[in-house]
Design a protein around this motif. Structure first.
Motif, PDB file in Angstrom:
ATOM      1  N   SER A 168      34.402  34.974  47.459  1.00  0.00           N
ATOM      2  CA  SER A 168      35.175  35.820  48.365  1.00  0.00           C
ATOM      3  C   SER A 168      34.605  37.225  48.506  1.00  0.00           C
ATOM      4  CB  SER A 168      36.629  35.891  47.887  1.00  0.00           C
ATOM      5  OG  SER A 168      37.291  34.655  48.083  1.00  0.00           O
ATOM      6  N   ALA A 169      34.055  37.786  47.445  1.00  0.00           N
ATOM      7  CA  ALA A 169      33.491  39.134  47.545  1.00  0.00           C
ATOM      8  C   ALA A 169      32.317  39.159  48.516  1.00  0.00           C
ATOM      9  CB  ALA A 169      33.064  39.618  46.164  1.00  0.00           C
TER      10      ALA A 169
ATOM     11  N   ALA B  58      33.707  38.789  52.005  1.00  0.00           N
ATOM     12  CA  ALA B  58      34.403  40.001  52.428  1.00  0.00           C
ATOM     13  C   ALA B  58      33.434  40.983  53.085  1.00  0.00           C
ATOM     14  CB  ALA B  58      35.082  40.655  51.227  1.00  0.00           C
TER      15      ALA B  58
ATOM     16  N   PRO C 291      41.957  34.504  51.284  1.00  0.00           N
ATOM     17  CA  PRO C 291      41.571  35.489  50.257  1.00  0.00           C
ATOM     18  C   PRO C 291      40.299  36.244  50.614  1.00  0.00           C
ATOM     19  CG  PRO C 291      41.315  33.237  49.430  1.00  0.00           C
ATOM     20  CD  PRO C 291      42.091  33.152  50.704  1.00  0.00           C
ATOM     21  N   ASP C 292      39.394  35.633  51.355  1.00  0.00           N
ATOM     22  CA  ASP C 292      38.206  36.363  51.807  1.00  0.00           C
ATOM     23  C   ASP C 292      38.621  37.574  52.637  1.00  0.00           C
ATOM     24  OD1 ASP C 292      36.746  34.359  50.599  1.00  0.00           O
ATOM     25  OD2 ASP C 292      35.933  33.524  52.456  1.00  0.00           O
TER      26      ASP C 292
ATOM     27  N   GLU D 209      40.268  40.345  50.467  1.00  0.00           N
ATOM     28  CA  GLU D 209      39.255  41.118  49.733  1.00  0.00           C
ATOM     29  C   GLU D 209      38.526  42.089  50.651  1.00  0.00           C
ATOM     30  OE1 GLU D 209      36.851  39.631  46.702  1.00  0.00           O
ATOM     31  OE2 GLU D 209      38.291  38.140  45.954  1.00  0.00           O
TER      32      GLU D 209
ATOM     33  N   VAL E  56      40.757  45.205  51.273  1.00  0.00           N
ATOM     34  CA  VAL E  56      40.840  46.084  50.107  1.00  0.00           C
ATOM     35  C   VAL E  56      39.527  46.832  49.898  1.00  0.00           C
ATOM     36  CG1 VAL E  56      41.020  46.117  47.586  1.00  0.00           C
ATOM     37  CG2 VAL E  56      42.651  44.777  48.941  1.00  0.00           C
ATOM     38  N   ALA E  57      38.412  46.118  49.989  1.00  0.00           N
ATOM     39  CA  ALA E  57      37.118  46.713  49.653  1.00  0.00           C
ATOM     40  C   ALA E  57      36.560  47.611  50.749  1.00  0.00           C
ATOM     41  CB  ALA E  57      36.115  45.591  49.345  1.00  0.00           C
TER      42      ALA E  57
ATOM     43  N   SER F 151      36.111  31.290  43.218  1.00  0.00           N
ATOM     44  CA  SER F 151      37.033  32.113  43.996  1.00  0.00           C
ATOM     45  C   SER F 151      38.360  31.419  44.263  1.00  0.00           C
ATOM     46  CB  SER F 151      36.391  32.494  45.339  1.00  0.00           C
ATOM     47  OG  SER F 151      35.354  33.435  45.162  1.00  0.00           O
TER      48      SER F 151
ATOM     49  N   ARG G 251      42.372  34.176  41.390  1.00  0.00           N
ATOM     50  CA  ARG G 251      43.182  34.763  42.445  1.00  0.00           C
ATOM     51  C   ARG G 251      44.305  35.625  41.862  1.00  0.00           C
ATOM     52  NH1 ARG G 251      39.840  34.724  45.237  1.00  0.00           N
ATOM     53  NH2 ARG G 251      40.824  36.712  45.663  1.00  0.00           N
TER      54      ARG G 251
ATOM     55  N   TRP H 202      42.825  38.891  40.668  1.00  0.00           N
ATOM     56  CA  TRP H 202      42.446  39.776  41.778  1.00  0.00           C
ATOM     57  C   TRP H 202      43.681  40.417  42.393  1.00  0.00           C
ATOM     58  CZ3 TRP H 202      43.393  40.575  46.895  1.00  0.00           C
ATOM     59  CH2 TRP H 202      42.524  41.462  47.552  1.00  0.00           C
TER      60      TRP H 202
ATOM     61  N   ASN I 171      44.505  44.483  42.703  1.00  0.00           N
ATOM     62  CA  ASN I 171      44.187  44.995  44.034  1.00  0.00           C
ATOM     63  C   ASN I 171      45.403  44.946  44.951  1.00  0.00           C
ATOM     64  OD1 ASN I 171      40.980  45.227  44.102  1.00  0.00           O
ATOM     65  ND2 ASN I 171      41.502  43.336  43.010  1.00  0.00           N
TER      66      ASN I 171
END
Length: 379
Positions: free
Chosen positions: A164-165, A168, A197-198, A201, A204-205, A258, A264, A267, A271
């Motif tokens: 996912s990171a 993202a 979830p991708d 993330e 948030v990022a 992920s 999950r 995370w 976050n």
């Protein structure tokens, strides 16, 4: 919500052995062999639509709003207006599952005219989509349908086998590259399965993308992961690289990790989601007879925990904390978003036996609900 992922979290997915390319029926047949086979044991929590919608109970502290009644009104109006001419048409009562006590409808009229905000659905698919996209050969009817009413939709390319990171960052780059008019944000990010979830993330990022996003929708999203991922390994997902016509790569190899519930949960705990954005949850909660035959084994395996699952994700794991609950869809995980049976009739008749669903009408209803909700809230 057509552009999506038949691997559906990779559990029981359609894959081929690297040393033996397969086509047609053989592709579906090998899926049965490679599925994470489950013994038929008594469910820890039996299937029941009569019990309270525990997703709301469990998430009440997180501020989930129940707006199923209004979404039902909008979806039913779309289905009634478009009628049986739609592909895979279903009456509204069969398209949505009533779970627990559903609030009464508002009685307000439903605007079925041209979109005033011209919202654009940006769909982020799940595991392995870039591997089997050529084989799926999706007809693109969702986009054509939406464009008639001033909406639009695109599918965002992400690494199907990465974590996912990594995805993202790809979402961030794609969103910033989109030419958008200088007005209210138009993008409705719709995450299917791991795509949800991708998206979270990415938000948030990369705060720089938030001003372009009107809303976020989890569609059968693996927000809380899937217990099936605990028994899966990345090499199983990697086999999708040998799917007929596949050009995908292994990416960073983090897709399965992920999806694990511990990943999950950790995370989400670390976050908090950005405030100021509207989040919506569209949950798949099918009647057991609406599970395709090829997905029965994964459904039964998840039923060891809770029979209220879509064959890949338990229903309460699909809800974004602090979101608006749109509804419970009477479709399994693949049927929500993957038109396998439309382009592969033989596989549909033998394996994905419950794949038919009016995805065009569903996506229109989601965008119409979001547009109305944003207008009402003054966003």
């Amino acid at each position: 919500m057509q552009p999506s992922n038949p691997v559906a979290g990779l559990h029981g997915g359609i894959v081929a052995r690297p040393d033996r390319p397969m086509h047609g029926i053989r592709i579906a047949a090998v899926a049965t062999c490679l599925a994470l086979v489950a013994c038929a044991t008594k469910p820890l929590v039996p299937y029941s639509a009569d019990t309270p919608p525990l997703a709301l109970v469990a998430a009440s502290q997180a501020g989930v709003q129940d707006k199923r009644a209004r979404f039902r009104e909008i979806y039913c109006a779309v289905l009634d207006a478009r009628g049986p001419a739609l592909a895979d048409y279903r009456p509204c009562e069969d398209a949505l599952t009533r779970v627990g006590v559903e609030p009464a409808g508002t009685g307000m009229p439903v605007d079925l005219g041209q979109s005033r905000r011209h919202l654009v659905a940006v769909v982020v698919p799940g595991v392995g989509y870039d591997c089997f996209k050529p084989w799926l050969n999706s007809p693109g009817t969702v986009v054509k349908h939406l464009q008639q009413f001033g909406f639009d939709a695109i599918m965002l390319d992400v690494d199907g086998l990465s974590g996912s990171a990594n995805n993202a960052r790809q979402i961030r780059d794609a969103v910033l590259a989109m030419p958008l008019p200088a007005q209210a944000p138009q993008l409705v990010l719709i995450g299917y399965s791991k795509g949800a979830p991708d998206i979270l993330e990415a938000l948030v990022a990369y705060p720089e993308i938030r001003s372009r996003v009107a809303a976020v929708v989890s569609a059968a999203g693996a927000i809380g992961g899937s217990p099936l991922a605990n028994d899966a390994e990345q090499f199983q997902a990697d086999m999708l690289r040998y799917f007929p016509g596949a050009t995908c790569t292994s990416g960073d190899g983090g897709a399965v990790q992920s999806l694990r519930p511990a990943t999950r949960r950790a995370w989400m705990a670390q976050n908090p989601l950005p405030s100021g954005l509207h989040y919506y949850s569209l949950v798949t909660f099918p009647e057991p007879e609406r599970i395709s035959s090829i997905l029965k084994s994964s459904y039964e395996k998840l039923a060891r925990i809770d029979a209220r699952n879509d064959s890949q994700v338990i229903f309460y794991d699909q809800v974004v904390p602090g979101s608006t609950l749109l509804g419970y869809v009477n479709a399994d995980h693949w049927a929500l978003a993957v038109p396998i049976a439309r382009t592969h009739g033989m596989i549909g008749s033998l394996f994905v036996t419950q794949n038919a669903y009016p995805r065009e009408a569903l996506t229109e209803a989601v965008l119409r609900f979001v547009e109305e909700d944003l207008t009402t809230s003054g966003k």
